[in-house]
Design a protein around this motif. Structure first.
Motif, PDB file in Angstrom:
ATOM      1  N   TRP A 191       0.873  -1.602   0.013  1.00 17.10           N
ATOM      2  CA  TRP A 191      -0.064  -0.064  -0.041  1.00 17.10           C
ATOM      3  C   TRP A 191       0.789   1.044  -0.005  1.00 17.10           C
ATOM      4  CZ3 TRP A 191      -3.758   1.827   4.150  1.00 17.10           C
ATOM      5  CH2 TRP A 191      -4.925   2.751   3.354  1.00 17.10           C
ATOM      6  N   PHE A 196       2.262   4.835  -0.385  1.00 17.53           N
ATOM      7  CA  PHE A 196       1.876   6.546  -0.256  1.00 17.53           C
ATOM      8  C   PHE A 196       2.657   6.987  -0.886  1.00 17.53           C
ATOM      9  CE2 PHE A 196      -1.982   6.675   2.280  1.00 17.53           C
ATOM     10  CZ  PHE A 196      -1.923   5.158   2.487  1.00 17.53           C
ATOM     11  N   HIS A 208       5.683   8.165  -3.631  1.00 11.68           N
ATOM     12  CA  HIS A 208       6.008   8.896  -4.763  1.00 11.68           C
ATOM     13  C   HIS A 208       6.783   8.119  -6.055  1.00 11.68           C
ATOM     14  CE1 HIS A 208       3.772  13.209  -4.712  1.00 11.68           C
ATOM     15  NE2 HIS A 208       2.748  12.456  -4.404  1.00 11.68           N
ATOM     16  N   GLU A 248      -0.284  -0.668  -4.356  1.00 14.97           N
ATOM     17  CA  GLU A 248      -1.525   0.184  -4.809  1.00 14.97           C
ATOM     18  C   GLU A 248      -1.220   0.934  -4.368  1.00 14.97           C
ATOM     19  OE1 GLU A 248      -5.465  -0.673  -5.481  1.00 14.97           O
ATOM     20  OE2 GLU A 248      -6.270   1.299  -4.985  1.00 14.97           O
ATOM     21  N   ASN A 249      -1.452   2.541  -5.484  1.00 13.05           N
ATOM     22  CA  ASN A 249      -1.234   3.361  -4.637  1.00 13.05           C
ATOM     23  C   ASN A 249      -1.969   4.665  -4.282  1.00 13.05           C
ATOM     24  OD1 ASN A 249       2.111   3.109  -5.990  1.00 13.05           O
ATOM     25  ND2 ASN A 249       0.350   2.737  -7.720  1.00 13.05           N
ATOM     26  N   VAL A 250      -1.440   5.382  -3.566  1.00 13.91           N
ATOM     27  CA  VAL A 250      -2.430   6.043  -2.817  1.00 13.91           C
ATOM     28  C   VAL A 250      -1.513   7.808  -3.167  1.00 13.91           C
ATOM     29  CG1 VAL A 250      -3.493   7.566  -1.325  1.00 13.91           C
ATOM     30  CG2 VAL A 250      -3.351   5.095  -0.899  1.00 13.91           C
ATOM     31  N   HIS A 251      -1.801   8.371  -4.546  1.00 17.25           N
ATOM     32  CA  HIS A 251      -1.240   9.792  -4.774  1.00 17.25           C
ATOM     33  C   HIS A 251      -2.054  10.427  -4.103  1.00 17.25           C
ATOM     34  CE1 HIS A 251       2.129   7.220  -5.852  1.00 17.25           C
ATOM     35  NE2 HIS A 251       1.400   6.442  -7.151  1.00 17.25           N
ATOM     36  N   LEU A 252      -2.665  11.282  -2.758  1.00 19.31           N
ATOM     37  CA  LEU A 252      -2.525  11.965  -2.086  1.00 19.31           C
ATOM     38  C   LEU A 252      -2.570  13.302  -3.053  1.00 19.31           C
ATOM     39  CD1 LEU A 252      -2.652  11.576   1.010  1.00 19.31           C
ATOM     40  CD2 LEU A 252      -4.266  10.861   0.316  1.00 19.31           C
ATOM     41  N   ASP A 271      -1.475  13.754  -6.560  1.00 20.52           N
ATOM     42  CA  ASP A 271      -1.375  13.633  -7.594  1.00 20.52           C
ATOM     43  C   ASP A 271      -3.755  14.308  -7.489  1.00 20.52           C
ATOM     44  OD1 ASP A 271       0.307  13.078  -8.150  1.00 20.52           O
ATOM     45  OD2 ASP A 271      -0.110  11.095  -9.425  1.00 20.52           O
ATOM     46  N   SER A 272      -4.351  13.337  -6.396  1.00 18.46           N
ATOM     47  CA  SER A 272      -5.879  13.924  -6.262  1.00 18.46           C
ATOM     48  C   SER A 272      -5.907  15.486  -6.350  1.00 18.46           C
ATOM     49  CB  SER A 272      -5.950  12.487  -4.911  1.00 18.46           C
ATOM     50  OG  SER A 272      -7.154  12.828  -4.390  1.00 18.46           O
TER      51      SER A 272
END
Lengths: 214, 214
Positions: free
Chosen positions: B174, B176, B178, B191-195, B197-198
């Motif tokens: 998981w 977080f 970059h 599973e990327n969480v690119h805050l 980018d969001s």
DNA sequence: TAGATTGTTAATCGATTAACAATC
DNA sequence: TAGATTGTTAATCGATTAACAATC
């Protein structure tokens, strides 16, 4: 520059282009071809050219793209210099971390206020901001006119808060709650971050991987 | 139950179905038709039936779907009860918040260790866990065999850490940071969480909205 | 000029929606 | 049985990839 409406899939790729181009620029690269960029990013060159051409011709035939110029153009499309005034609602674990961890200024926003309904958090310092009570919210919105809000509140509180904020003129939401903002406020610009959903997607992937190795 | 490979788009919708069905079950609803669910979720009934049928027939003609049963089935597909042993790397702002805020147990994982390279954080208590130094990482992985890792570290540190963790047998991430994990480790489940980018996607949306209102 | 690479059109692929026969 | 609603096939739509003429 723009050519009608650009599809959501293209928009979602822009921040990643922006990141890669920023890196390449920092590394001193002057020009890059769609093919070379495609190899570095794991995309097809075709897709890259199609994506960029949604916004007009950024490249030059026989040469490629100027890294710095392309980076700037994409930044402009994304609005990274807008500095839209933004408030955060909810200063719990997650709110605090987001406020401290995310560079709003580099991504089009300016965090100007943090609010929490818990009186114990009132006055707490987060970066250069002091957490305010929700009693001050209405007055603050009237005087400072924030355009965006970051929702770091639990689902049960979200519906009411969202209604309020919309009535105060806020039109963009970075939504970390499980509340389905878009269903109730179809006109709002909403970007959901459902961390729990993301983690469950990972669970699916891991489960499948283990099944395959059995 | 399964019918060959299920597309990524379908998988991404499963956690949302799971959430909605959980709510409906809590509200005491026994059965629901694809049409009613579609109205509540803002999807088409067709899509819902197509999605569910990727995994076999959960419904009954003329009746609809049993809410409790459907909820359970989707939970099973997602592996919410797997309790896969998981470690977190990075106990800064974001790591702390994620560890405290996310219910790993309900989403297929069990957080069993938190590591940070900063000696000042060593010994800090997060929930029931104590932050360990990275010196202990290898030994811990050998004895406790974590299967997944949550990366809450800055980009420069990520490549090395990812290599180490993969070599220790961790297969799901998981992410977080970059750092583009998937490019270097194609076999890993990521599973990327690119805050960031969001947030930039939100900026684009807000900019467009303001342009339209001009 | 020749070589390279874009911008753009056409072909393919995949995902969503519509339609309807099967069946509870 | 009649009505409802699924499961599934067919039609449509959109996004990605391939191809190539335009042009630097």
């Amino acid at each position: 520059m723009s050519k009608g409406t650009v599809s959501r899939s293209v928009i979602r790729r822009l921040p990643r282009y922006y990141r890669f181009l920023g890196e390449l620029e920092k590394q001193g690269l002057i020009r890059i071809s769609s093919r070379e960029l495609s190899e570095r990013m794991g995309l097809t060159a075709s897709q890259i050219r199609q994506d960029f051409n949604c916004f007009g011709g950024f490249g030059q035939q026989g040469y490629g793209y100027n890294v710095k110029e392309l980076h700037e153009k994409i930044g402009e499309i994304l609005g990274v210099n807008m500095a839209s005034p933004t408030i955060m609602i909810g200063a719990g674990n997650l709110g605090k971390a987001i406020a401290a961890h995310i560079d709003f200024n580099k991504r089009g926003f300016k965090l100007i206020g943090i609010f929490d309904s818990n009186p114990e958090l009132e006055g707490m310092q987060i970066g250069s901001l002091e957490v305010k009570g929700t009693a001050e919210l209405e007055q603050f919105c009237k005087s400072s006119k924030p355009e965006a809000a970051v929702l770091c509140i639990p689902k049960p509180a979200a519906a009411e808060v969202a209604n309020l904020l919309v009535s105060y003129g806020i039109s963009a939401f970075w939504n970390f709650s499980h509340y389905d903002l878009k269903l109730a406020h179809a006109n709002a610009v909403v970007e959901n971050v459902h961390l729990g959903d993301s983690l469950m997607t990972l669970s699916y992937g891991l489960k499948k991987l283990e099944d395959e190795n059995k």
